[in-house]
Design a protein around this motif. Structure first.
Motif, PDB file in Angstrom:
ATOM      1  N   PRO A   1       0.811  -1.233   0.000  1.00 34.21           N
ATOM      2  CA  PRO A   1       0.000   0.000   0.000  1.00 34.21           C
ATOM      3  C   PRO A   1       0.840   1.278   0.000  1.00 34.21           C
ATOM      4  N   ASP A   2       2.071   1.212   0.525  1.00 32.23           N
ATOM      5  CA  ASP A   2       2.917   2.416   0.536  1.00 32.23           C
ATOM      6  C   ASP A   2       3.674   2.613  -0.767  1.00 32.23           C
ATOM      7  N   GLY A   3       3.396   1.781  -1.775  1.00 34.55           N
ATOM      8  CA  GLY A   3       3.994   1.967  -3.091  1.00 34.55           C
ATOM      9  C   GLY A   3       5.328   1.279  -3.291  1.00 34.55           C
ATOM     10  N   LEU A   4       5.795   0.504  -2.314  1.00 33.79           N
ATOM     11  CA  LEU A   4       7.081  -0.186  -2.421  1.00 33.79           C
ATOM     12  C   LEU A   4       6.863  -1.657  -2.762  1.00 33.79           C
ATOM     13  N   ARG A   5       7.846  -2.232  -3.434  1.00 33.93           N
ATOM     14  CA  ARG A   5       7.689  -3.573  -4.006  1.00 33.93           C
ATOM     15  C   ARG A   5       8.350  -4.651  -3.142  1.00 33.93           C
ATOM     16  N   ILE A   6       7.696  -5.830  -3.123  1.00 32.23           N
ATOM     17  CA  ILE A   6       8.284  -7.051  -2.579  1.00 32.23           C
ATOM     18  C   ILE A   6       8.478  -8.005  -3.743  1.00 32.23           C
ATOM     19  N   SER A   7       9.725  -8.476  -3.945  1.00 36.51           N
ATOM     20  CA  SER A   7      10.002  -9.462  -4.992  1.00 36.51           C
ATOM     21  C   SER A   7      10.380 -10.780  -4.318  1.00 36.51           C
ATOM     22  N   GLU A   8       9.758 -11.844  -4.783  1.00 36.28           N
ATOM     23  CA  GLU A   8       9.967 -13.170  -4.184  1.00 36.28           C
ATOM     24  C   GLU A   8      10.873 -13.988  -5.101  1.00 36.28           C
ATOM     25  N   ILE A   9      12.114 -14.164  -4.677  1.00 35.78           N
ATOM     26  CA  ILE A   9      13.102 -14.819  -5.532  1.00 35.78           C
ATOM     27  C   ILE A   9      12.925 -16.324  -5.522  1.00 35.78           C
ATOM     28  N   CYS A  10      12.736 -16.919  -4.352  1.00 35.05           N
ATOM     29  CA  CYS A  10      12.501 -18.364  -4.256  1.00 35.05           C
ATOM     30  C   CYS A  10      11.868 -18.655  -2.906  1.00 35.05           C
ATOM     31  N   LEU A  11      11.258 -19.826  -2.792  1.00 28.89           N
ATOM     32  CA  LEU A  11      10.604 -20.234  -1.550  1.00 28.89           C
ATOM     33  C   LEU A  11      11.191 -21.548  -1.060  1.00 28.89           C
ATOM     34  N   ALA A  12      11.447 -21.630   0.239  1.00 30.54           N
ATOM     35  CA  ALA A  12      11.864 -22.886   0.848  1.00 30.54           C
ATOM     36  C   ALA A  12      10.693 -23.858   0.883  1.00 30.54           C
ATOM     37  N   ASP A  13      11.001 -25.114   1.000  1.00 29.54           N
ATOM     38  CA  ASP A  13       9.951 -26.112   1.138  1.00 29.54           C
ATOM     39  C   ASP A  13       9.085 -25.772   2.350  1.00 29.54           C
ATOM     40  N   GLY A  14       7.792 -25.722   2.165  1.00 32.69           N
ATOM     41  CA  GLY A  14       6.864 -25.459   3.256  1.00 32.69           C
ATOM     42  C   GLY A  14       6.582 -23.992   3.511  1.00 32.69           C
ATOM     43  N   GLU A  15       7.320 -23.078   2.876  1.00 35.28           N
ATOM     44  CA  GLU A  15       7.094 -21.638   3.067  1.00 35.28           C
ATOM     45  C   GLU A  15       5.933 -21.178   2.183  1.00 35.28           C
ATOM     46  N   THR A  16       5.156 -20.238   2.682  1.00 30.17           N
ATOM     47  CA  THR A  16       4.043 -19.704   1.895  1.00 30.17           C
ATOM     48  C   THR A  16       4.467 -18.414   1.203  1.00 30.17           C
ATOM     49  N   SER A  17       3.882 -18.198   0.043  1.00 31.25           N
ATOM     50  CA  SER A  17       4.211 -16.998  -0.722  1.00 31.25           C
ATOM     51  C   SER A  17       3.782 -15.738   0.020  1.00 31.25           C
ATOM     52  N   LYS A  18       4.588 -14.688  -0.097  1.00 32.03           N
ATOM     53  CA  LYS A  18       4.255 -13.393   0.505  1.00 32.03           C
ATOM     54  C   LYS A  18       3.818 -12.369  -0.545  1.00 32.03           C
ATOM     55  N   VAL A  19       3.640 -12.840  -1.770  1.00 31.69           N
ATOM     56  CA  VAL A  19       3.263 -11.902  -2.838  1.00 31.69           C
ATOM     57  C   VAL A  19       2.002 -12.348  -3.579  1.00 31.69           C
ATOM     58  N   ARG A  20       1.465 -13.474  -3.247  1.00 27.33           N
ATOM     59  CA  ARG A  20       0.269 -13.958  -3.957  1.00 27.33           C
ATOM     60  C   ARG A  20      -0.949 -13.914  -3.038  1.00 27.33           C
TER      61      ARG A  20
END
Length: 295
Positions: A276-295
């Motif tokens: 909401p503040d206009g800044l981006r989060i880029s998700e490079i890779c996910l560990a097994d069992g980790e949930t996405s923080k961008v979807r």
């Protein structure tokens, strides 16, 4: 199997930055947006960061204003975007001591910091030089160096001399002397745990700013693509090119695995979202069992 998740978190940006500062030789070619970011590596029971940004007060704010930085947000606000707090961070790898990478150490009370010994020692030397040589300090907050010494007094600063393997499980540190700075460091995450990894990621610090530093225009030597060093370098452009070759070798020359921290186009290569503040989060890779923080 992947052991670590990696995110690149934007904490501010420069809307119009001279392209010649990003690509060596790109004089009079206009401006680019330059995101200011740090990276988070989470896995194997650790939360690590690659650099910590800068504090928007005192001389750090002066430098931010001078470089035209906009929309600065604190680590507390930025890390909340992936469900973390600054207190969760136990390890920080400082790629180099420029203000936008080394300026926020006070916000991470539980972290141990790693930096190259030559990097912090040479900045101390540079501060002792006559004012006519202050060009080399153009992006350094002397207060950051003092705060680094205080971290050493607290036994929270580890000064290393050269490369270091398995600083955390399957995470290696590498160095490029006399390149962007005196001893710029880059971080390799071997996500499959193998020594000769087939799933390696490189967090490049400022040894590369953008994708074009790795696959840049090669017309000057009659090629389609070549390594093009960053425009801002205290040391040798040759050493920057050789550092790029070393990073690319570690990822079997798969360019997307070398992550440039100032690249606006990360959104084109990796899943991302705008906060909401206009800044981006880029998700490079996910560990097994980790949930996405961008979807």
């Amino acid at each position: 199997m992947s052991d670590y998740s990696i995110w690149v978190l934007e904490y501010s940006y420069v809307a119009k930055y001279h392209k010649s500062g990003v690509l060596y030789g790109a004089h009079n070619q206009g401006y680019v947006k330059l995101p200011y970011c740090y990276a988070v590596i989470k896995g194997n029971g650790h939360v690590a960061m690659v650099d910590v940004g800068y504090n928007d007060k005192d001389y750090g704010k002066h430098l931010g204003d001078k470089f035209g930085v906009e929309n600065w947000r604190s680590p507390k606000e930025v890390l909340a975007g992936i469900g973390l707090k600054p207190e969760d961070v136990d390890t920080v790898f400082i790629t180099h001591a420029h203000f936008d990478h080394f300026g926020n150490v006070e916000d991470f009370p539980n972290a141990k910091f790693y930096i190259q010994e030559r990097e912090i020692a040479k900045w101390t030397w540079a501060m002792s030089l006559p004012d006519r040589l202050r060009w080399m300090l153009v992006a350094v907050d002397p207060g950051d160096i003092v705060r680094g010494v205080e971290l050493a007094r607290q036994k929270r600063l580890v000064c290393i001399d050269g490369p270091l393997s398995n600083v955390l499980p399957n995470i290696d540190l590498h160095v490029a002397y006399d390149s962007h700075t005196f001893a710029s460091m880059w971080v390799e995450v071997r996500n499959d745990g193998k020594t000769a990894s087939e799933d390696a990621w490189v967090l490049a610090g400022d040894l590369v700013y953008v994708f074009d530093n790795i696959e840049g225009p090669g017309g000057v030597v009659d090629l389609d693509k070549i390594y093009v060093p960053v425009g801002l370098a205290l040391g040798s452009q040759q050493n920057l090119v050789m550092a790029t070759e070393a990073m690319m070798k570690q990822v079997n020359y798969e360019a997307r695995r070398v992550i440039p921290i100032h690249e606006e186009r990360l959104k084109d290569a990796f899943p991302s979202r705008i906060r909401p503040d206009g800044l981006r989060i880029s998700e490079i890779c996910l560990a097994d069992g980790e949930t996405s923080k961008v979807r």
